[in-house]
Motif scaffolding. Structure first.
Motif, PDB file in Angstrom:
ATOM      1  N   ASN A 225       0.825  -1.216   0.000  1.00  0.00           N
ATOM      2  CA  ASN A 225       0.000   0.000   0.000  1.00  0.00           C
ATOM      3  C   ASN A 225       0.858   1.264   0.000  1.00  0.00           C
ATOM      4  O   ASN A 225       0.535   2.254  -0.671  1.00  0.00           O
ATOM      5  N   ARG A 226       1.955   1.240   0.749  1.00  0.00           N
ATOM      6  CA  ARG A 226       2.864   2.382   0.765  1.00  0.00           C
ATOM      7  C   ARG A 226       3.494   2.594  -0.607  1.00  0.00           C
ATOM      8  O   ARG A 226       3.634   3.722  -1.063  1.00  0.00           O
ATOM      9  N   ALA A 227       3.877   1.492  -1.251  1.00  0.00           N
ATOM     10  CA  ALA A 227       4.514   1.594  -2.565  1.00  0.00           C
ATOM     11  C   ALA A 227       3.537   2.139  -3.605  1.00  0.00           C
ATOM     12  O   ALA A 227       3.906   2.959  -4.449  1.00  0.00           O
ATOM     13  N   LEU A 228       2.288   1.688  -3.525  1.00  0.00           N
ATOM     14  CA  LEU A 228       1.269   2.128  -4.491  1.00  0.00           C
ATOM     15  C   LEU A 228       0.593   3.421  -4.069  1.00  0.00           C
ATOM     16  O   LEU A 228      -0.194   3.989  -4.837  1.00  0.00           O
ATOM     17  N   LYS A 229       0.854   3.879  -2.841  1.00  0.00           N
ATOM     18  CA  LYS A 229       0.221   5.074  -2.277  1.00  0.00           C
ATOM     19  C   LYS A 229      -1.304   4.936  -2.290  1.00  0.00           C
ATOM     20  O   LYS A 229      -2.028   5.843  -2.682  1.00  0.00           O
ATOM     21  N   SER A 230      -1.775   3.761  -1.890  1.00  0.00           N
ATOM     22  CA  SER A 230      -3.218   3.496  -1.874  1.00  0.00           C
ATOM     23  C   SER A 230      -3.611   2.856  -0.548  1.00  0.00           C
ATOM     24  O   SER A 230      -2.770   2.295   0.163  1.00  0.00           O
ATOM     25  N   ASN A 231      -4.913   2.957  -0.215  1.00  0.00           N
ATOM     26  CA  ASN A 231      -5.444   2.406   1.038  1.00  0.00           C
ATOM     27  C   ASN A 231      -4.633   2.863   2.245  1.00  0.00           C
ATOM     28  O   ASN A 231      -4.281   2.075   3.121  1.00  0.00           O
TER      29      ASN A 231
END
Length: 360
Positions: free
Chosen positions: A180-186
């Motif tokens: 999620n941190r890598a994709l900047k999501s959720n």
């Protein structure tokens, strides 16, 4: 009255000193950082440690009385990893690990992956996915991503070098959190605040990781005047032991087993390199490296390589393994060369054995 004024002045100094040292670090001491500013922009402010700034070139400078003034060059490729460039036209050797494999304190052409790649330049693309802060779940995500990349480009991953050190099995973040941190999501509300106010996130990170606002400046100042220690490299027993959080240990063991199974399913040769980042581990008969080795063997891991064993094959080189600031966690130029040469010889033996099996 005079004593009251002195007390007020001391109180103001105590309040302003952290602000002053932090400002000095940003203005002056940032020139002496181990890594150049801007290298992590692609992964800030949440710092998932999955990708660097793409197509980056910069230098980091440091001063020591015994080494004079010098600079280190850091460059990244079009994929957001440290050079060399990856053509995706040849099968892959992938290095995945933390700042040691990234090559903190080394020039572009001095890192372990770069030197290893020179030995197989005609046959393989060598990928240095090392990024400071990576651990076992990051290595797993790297493998998952590159299996997809390899399949898309109709190439194979021949070798996956899984770089591990003592605290990796104590790593506390979950795979979903990293993804999620890598994709900047959720993101959680705290993470959203970090994304919205990156400078404040950077200040908070400095406070947590470096002992307060003055920590980075004071740490750098200490390094500026550091003298090389005398190490005798005499084998000791017993060695250091790491206390493990059972929850984190079990979770990271599961991640390792997942990584191991993916390699088996995709005919990838998995090389597990256990790194000794401390002098005490290097000279101990049974230390942190052996502790990690036992954890890996419990999962029936093969091809376990310990950097401390590589060092002791050439004991005359032991005084030159640590970096100039007495840092055994990261390689000196000589240390990187010794490890790269050893990995080249291991892979070459595997290549020769594979060729012999095919002929027979």
């Amino acid at each position: 009255m005079k004593q009251k004024n002195i007390a007020i002045a001391l109180a103001l100094i105590m309040l302003l000193m952290p602000v002053f040292t932090f400002a000095m670090n940003k203005i002056l001491f940032s020139r002496f950082n181990k890594l150049p500013l801007g290298l992590f922009e692609a992964d800030l402010p949440l710092m998932s440690f999955m990708q660097l700034t793409k197509n980056f070139t910069g230098e980091s400078f440091r001063y020591g009385f015994y080494l004079n003034f010098f600079g280190k060059r850091y460059s990244t490729n079009t994929m957001g990893f440290r050079v060399p460039e990856v053509t995706l036209s040849k099968d892959l050797i992938i290095f995945s690990g933390d700042s040691t494999i990234f090559g903190a304190g080394l020039n572009d052409e001095e890192t372990v992956p770069y030197l290893t790649g020179k030995g197989f330049a005609d046959k393989y693309d060598v990928v240095n996915t090392g990024i400071p802060g990576k651990a076992i779940p990051h290595n797993l995500l790297t493998l998952i991503n590159f299996i997809e990349i390899a399949n898309t480009n109709n190439i194979k991953i021949k070798y996956f070098i899984n770089w591990i050190h003592g605290t990796d099995f104590n790593y506390e973040r979950t795979l979903d959190d990293i993804r999620n941190r890598a994709l900047k999501s959720n993101l959680t509300w705290k993470q959203e605040l970090k994304a919205r106010f990156p400078f404040l996130a950077e200040v908070w990170w400095a406070m947590r990781m470096h002992g307060g606002l003055g920590g980075p400046a004071l740490t750098t100042t200490k390094t500026l005047f550091l003298e090389r220690k005398k190490f005798d490299f005499k084998v000791s027993y017993p060695g250091p032991r790491l206390p493990y959080n059972e929850i984190y240990l079990k979770r990271n063991e599961e991640y390792f087993n997942w990584l191991q199974n993916l390699c088996a399913e995709n005919n990838i040769v998995l090389l597990n390199v256990v790194h000794a980042p401390k002098y005490q581990d290097i000279v101990s008969h049974d230390g942190e490296s052996e502790q990690i080795e036992r954890i890996l063997k419990k999962s029936n891991a093969e091809h376990i390589i310990k950097t401390k064993n590589i060092y002791w094959q050439k004991p005359e080189m032991l005084p030159y393994i640590a970096r100039e600031d007495n840092d055994f966690a990261h390689f000196s130029k000589r240390g990187a060369k010794i490890v790269a040469d050893h990995l080249i010889s291991i892979i070459q033996i595997m290549e020769d054995n594979d060729l012999s099996r095919r002929k027979s």
